[in-house]
Design a protein around this motif. Structure first.
Motif, PDB file in Angstrom:
ATOM      1  N   ALA A 199      22.500 -57.631 -51.233  1.00  0.00           N
ATOM      2  CA  ALA A 199      22.924 -57.281 -49.883  1.00  0.00           C
ATOM      3  C   ALA A 199      24.381 -56.827 -49.864  1.00  0.00           C
ATOM      4  O   ALA A 199      24.736 -55.825 -49.227  1.00  0.00           O
ATOM      5  N   LEU A 200      25.234 -57.560 -50.580  1.00  0.00           N
ATOM      6  CA  LEU A 200      26.654 -57.184 -50.632  1.00  0.00           C
ATOM      7  C   LEU A 200      26.844 -55.832 -51.311  1.00  0.00           C
ATOM      8  O   LEU A 200      27.665 -55.015 -50.873  1.00  0.00           O
ATOM      9  N   ARG A 235      27.922 -52.937 -39.051  1.00  0.00           N
ATOM     10  CA  ARG A 235      28.784 -52.501 -37.946  1.00  0.00           C
ATOM     11  C   ARG A 235      29.748 -53.611 -37.543  1.00  0.00           C
ATOM     12  O   ARG A 235      30.925 -53.366 -37.276  1.00  0.00           O
ATOM     13  N   ARG A 236      29.243 -54.835 -37.514  1.00  0.00           N
ATOM     14  CA  ARG A 236      30.117 -55.963 -37.153  1.00  0.00           C
ATOM     15  C   ARG A 236      31.194 -56.171 -38.216  1.00  0.00           C
ATOM     16  O   ARG A 236      32.347 -56.494 -37.889  1.00  0.00           O
ATOM     17  N   MET A 237      30.835 -56.005 -39.483  1.00  0.00           N
ATOM     18  CA  MET A 237      31.817 -56.152 -40.559  1.00  0.00           C
ATOM     19  C   MET A 237      32.910 -55.104 -40.443  1.00  0.00           C
ATOM     20  O   MET A 237      34.099 -55.403 -40.614  1.00  0.00           O
ATOM     21  N   THR A 266      18.695 -50.091 -43.955  1.00  0.00           N
ATOM     22  CA  THR A 266      18.420 -49.986 -42.523  1.00  0.00           C
ATOM     23  C   THR A 266      18.469 -51.359 -41.870  1.00  0.00           C
ATOM     24  O   THR A 266      19.012 -51.531 -40.771  1.00  0.00           O
ATOM     25  N   LEU A 267      17.933 -52.361 -42.552  1.00  0.00           N
ATOM     26  CA  LEU A 267      17.942 -53.729 -42.020  1.00  0.00           C
ATOM     27  C   LEU A 267      19.356 -54.292 -41.952  1.00  0.00           C
ATOM     28  O   LEU A 267      19.667 -55.103 -41.073  1.00  0.00           O
ATOM     29  N   LEU A 268      20.217 -53.860 -42.873  1.00  0.00           N
ATOM     30  CA  LEU A 268      21.576 -54.402 -42.939  1.00  0.00           C
ATOM     31  C   LEU A 268      22.546 -53.716 -41.978  1.00  0.00           C
ATOM     32  O   LEU A 268      23.629 -54.235 -41.723  1.00  0.00           O
ATOM     33  N   ARG A 269      22.157 -52.572 -41.441  1.00  0.00           N
ATOM     34  CA  ARG A 269      23.113 -51.762 -40.676  1.00  0.00           C
ATOM     35  C   ARG A 269      23.741 -52.498 -39.474  1.00  0.00           C
ATOM     36  O   ARG A 269      24.947 -52.344 -39.228  1.00  0.00           O
ATOM     37  N   LYS A 292      15.691 -49.358 -51.610  1.00  0.00           N
ATOM     38  CA  LYS A 292      17.068 -49.527 -51.159  1.00  0.00           C
ATOM     39  C   LYS A 292      17.293 -48.998 -49.762  1.00  0.00           C
ATOM     40  O   LYS A 292      17.975 -49.628 -48.953  1.00  0.00           O
ATOM     41  N   SER A 293      16.745 -47.828 -49.429  1.00  0.00           N
ATOM     42  CA  SER A 293      17.001 -47.228 -48.121  1.00  0.00           C
ATOM     43  C   SER A 293      16.466 -48.099 -46.987  1.00  0.00           C
ATOM     44  O   SER A 293      17.103 -48.233 -45.933  1.00  0.00           O
TER      45      SER A 293
END
Length: 205
Positions: free
Chosen positions: A69-70, A20-22, A13-16, A8-9
């Motif tokens: 992802a959500l 930020r844009r969200m 990191t890939l989703l960060r 998960k961690s």
């Protein structure tokens, strides 16, 4: 025992950058939680309405990936952008259980699959998540122990959905996989109870 949850961690990191844009766009953690729930219900309904069709099953891995992802993003938004709330905690726990049931119970309608095995796995999934929350109630942490936690169930059902949808495996093979999965599902409940009690005895929630 290592589980998919342990990755998960790295996934977060890939989703960060997307996160930020969200946040800048004003999207809230609760909105993301509800979006994941809606996606799960729609995908589950597609399987339930067309249980003999291959496409809804074959698309399940994609649905589960987006849901994962959500789910990761709603927690990150809550923690990292000051959006934590009691409502969010309730939506998160209820959303996970309802989403699992919405996606996996329709497998009981797929021709040739064992309804008993599917329903049994779903019941153990609900009990396992309840046991994870009970850990907090008795003074321990929220338990996510495996070997068949939420992410691992997603891999199991997503893989079976894809293979069944593409006609690569038969329902007989899938039934064996579902029956075998009952054991780690039950072990998950036991592990969460055991480790929660161990935390309480050691006084380290």
């Amino acid at each position: 025992m290592a589980t998919v949850y342990d990755l998960k961690s790295r996934f977060q990191t890939l989703l960060r950058p997307v996160l930020r844009r969200m946040a800048r766009a004003g999207i809230t953690a609760n909105q993301v939680t509800l979006a994941a729930l809606a996606l799960s219900v729609i995908a589950g309904l597609a399987i339930a309405v067309w249980p003999a069709a291959g496409l809804p099953l074959a698309l399940l891995p994609l649905v589960l990936f987006v849901r994962m992802a959500l789910n990761a993003m709603d927690g990150m938004l809550a923690r990292e952008h000051d959006q934590q709330s009691a409502l969010g905690a309730v939506l998160n726990e209820l959303g996970d259980v309802i989403s699992d049931l919405a996606l996996y119970l329709p497998f009981a309608l797929v021709p040739g699959l064992s309804p008993m095995a599917v329903v049994g796995l779903c019941l153990l999934a609900v009990i396992g998540e309840m046991m994870g929350v009970v850990g907090v109630q008795i003074g321990a942490s929220r338990r996510y122990d495996g070997p068949l936690g939420k992410s691992d169930r997603a891999v199991l059902f997503g893989t079976l959905g894809l293979l069944l949808g593409l006609g690569i495996v038969t329902p007989v093979f899938a039934n064996w996989m579902l029956a075998i999965a009952l054991l780690p599902a039950a072990l998950t409940v036991f592990n969460r109870a055991r480790k929660a009690l161990a935390e309480v005895r050691e006084g380290r929630p």
